[in-house]
Design a protein around this motif. Structure first.
Motif, PDB file in Angstrom:
ATOM      1  N   LEU A  98      38.836  48.636  36.809  1.00 25.89           N
ATOM      2  CA  LEU A  98      38.063  48.075  35.702  1.00 25.89           C
ATOM      3  C   LEU A  98      37.180  49.144  34.868  1.00 25.89           C
ATOM      4  N   ASP A  99      37.034  48.192  33.782  1.00 31.94           N
ATOM      5  CA  ASP A  99      36.357  48.832  32.673  1.00 31.94           C
ATOM      6  C   ASP A  99      34.622  49.254  33.109  1.00 31.94           C
ATOM      7  N   GLU A 100      33.585  49.988  32.317  1.00 31.25           N
ATOM      8  CA  GLU A 100      32.593  49.810  32.993  1.00 31.25           C
ATOM      9  C   GLU A 100      31.700  48.911  33.018  1.00 31.25           C
ATOM     10  N   SER A 101      32.175  47.836  31.967  1.00 34.42           N
ATOM     11  CA  SER A 101      31.536  46.634  32.368  1.00 34.42           C
ATOM     12  C   SER A 101      32.469  45.378  33.612  1.00 34.42           C
ATOM     13  N   ASN A 102      32.787  46.435  34.639  1.00 36.41           N
ATOM     14  CA  ASN A 102      33.477  45.159  35.427  1.00 36.41           C
ATOM     15  C   ASN A 102      34.299  44.225  35.318  1.00 36.41           C
ATOM     16  N   ARG A 103      34.824  44.393  33.729  1.00 36.73           N
ATOM     17  CA  ARG A 103      36.471  43.585  33.736  1.00 36.73           C
ATOM     18  C   ARG A 103      37.600  44.431  33.392  1.00 36.73           C
ATOM     19  N   LEU A 104      38.463  43.877  34.206  1.00 36.37           N
ATOM     20  CA  LEU A 104      39.565  44.242  34.548  1.00 36.37           C
ATOM     21  C   LEU A 104      40.277  44.588  33.526  1.00 36.37           C
ATOM     22  N   THR A 105      41.770  45.848  33.409  1.00 39.85           N
ATOM     23  CA  THR A 105      41.646  45.683  32.665  1.00 39.85           C
ATOM     24  C   THR A 105      43.336  46.624  32.876  1.00 39.85           C
ATOM     25  N   ALA A 106      43.575  46.679  34.132  1.00 38.94           N
ATOM     26  CA  ALA A 106      45.680  47.007  34.732  1.00 38.94           C
ATOM     27  C   ALA A 106      45.669  47.424  36.212  1.00 38.94           C
ATOM     28  N   ILE A 107      46.172  45.850  36.560  1.00 40.58           N
ATOM     29  CA  ILE A 107      47.034  46.111  37.610  1.00 40.58           C
ATOM     30  C   ILE A 107      47.573  47.254  38.497  1.00 40.58           C
TER      31      ILE A 107
END
Ligand SMILES: Nc1nc2c(ncn2[C@@H]2O[C@H](COP(=O)(O)OP(=O)(O)OP(=O)(O)O)[C@@H](O)[C@H]2O)c(=O)[nH]1
Ligand SMILES: [Mg+2]
Ligand SMILES: [Zn+2]
Length: 304
Positions: A45-54
């Motif tokens: 998760l990035d700084e804004s809690n967005r999913l960036t990778a599994i």
């Protein structure tokens, strides 16, 4: 800056909840450019809690749908706890299918025989369990009112990710409740009461264990079906068949009726239990249906 991965505890239609390395929960939305995350996935998760990778999965737990397609429900599972009980009466085929799934997905299967306080009936599924134990599969007996029996189970699942699976009403959630005393507050409003006052689990969900590791509760099933699996791979998921595979007269032997079948001969000599060859034939019949379905859809895949 690269952060440590978070673990997905539960997923819904387009969002989920993950446990972050700092111990806090994070709510995240799925990312359309990535595949759908599963409970048990490690994600970034990035700084804004967005999913960036599994993160790549070690394995996937799931089941077949009515057309024999694999439907995943959880990822990165170490142990499959196949819960059975005197009540509801276990299904022998369900036990076989769970074992085959575990062997296919490289998950360690362990039987949990719950509700031992009701007494173990003298019936076919329990004889079958004895056959499976003689093959090396382990079984832990539990009774949710008996602390000592739960301790043995707690030891077994320490530091692992284990999933509770089995028929509805065998006591999966009761076991979870006893192993994680704080779980009631975690479940809270999530446990839905049905009209009959039963608390049936509807979502697959990971719970961190107090002693380390995770326990996954999953909805009970009435039927557990496999997906379309190449016959040779399926045969290898019967551990005791392995030494005989490749020794049949026909290379594409299905070990059903063929002359010169090494497995049928081994069963006649008592080297393989009749219960297992019977179970094999029933799985084979189920697979034949999936392969035929696939054929009708024009994909045409041979049985062997
Ligand atoms: N006698 C006895 N009853 C038990 C035991 N464990 C659970 N039960 C009872 O079995 C019933 C079903 O338990 P649950 O924990 O909801 O079963 P489940 O496997 O989670 O069911 P689903 O969520 O529908 O899949 C409840 O009434 C429990 O009280 C046990 O060890 N002994
Ligand atoms: Mg439940
Ligand atoms: Zn054969």
């Amino acid at each position: 800056m690269k952060t440590e991965p978070s673990r997905v505890l539960v997923t819904h239609s387009d969002h989920g909840t993950a446990l972050m390395p700092d111990g806090l929960l994070s709510h995240f939305y799925f990312n359309r450019s990535l595949e759908r995350p599963l409970a048990g996935d490690w994600i970034e998760l990035d700084e804004s809690n967005r999913l960036t990778a599994i993160c790549p999965r070690t394995n996937t737990f799931g089941r077949g749908d009515h057309k024999g397609r694999f439907k995943p429900t959880a990822a990165n599972i170490d142990q499959l706890l196949i819960v059975i009980a005197p009540e509801p009466e276990p299904s022998l085929d369900l036990m076989t299918r769970y074992l085959a799934m575990a062997e296919q997905q490289h998950i360690q299967p362990i039987f949990v025989l719950n509700k031992t306080d009701l007494g173990i009936p003298d019936s076919a599924p329990f004889d079958y369990l004895e056959d499976l134990k003689s093959l090396g599969y382990s079984a832990i007996e539990t009774n949710t009112k008996d602390e000592a029996s739960l301790k043995t189970l707690a030891e077994q699942i320490k530091d692992q990710t284990s999933i509770l699976a089995g028929q509805s009403g065998v006591g999966k959630s009761s076991i979870l409740n006893r192993l994680i005393p704080s779980v009631q507050s975690l479940i809270g409003q999530l446990s839905q009461a049905t009209g009959k006052g039963k608390h049936t689990t509807t979502t697959t969900r990971l719970y961190p264990l107090p002693q380390g590791g995770y326990l996954v509760d999953s909805p009970g099933v009435w039927e557990y079906g496999l997906w379309q699996i190449p016959i040779a791979d399926l045969a290898a998921s019967f551990v005791e068949f392995r030494p005989f595979l490749g020794q049949c007269r026909f290379r594409d032997c299905t070990h059903d009726h063929e002359p010169g079948c090494a497995l049928i001969e081994a069963a006649a000599l008592g080297q393989i239990k009749a219960s297992r060859l019977d179970a094999w034939r029933r799985l084979l019949a189920e697979q034949a249906r999936y392969h035929k379905l696939d054929h009708h859809q024009g994909k045409g895949s041979p049985l062997a």
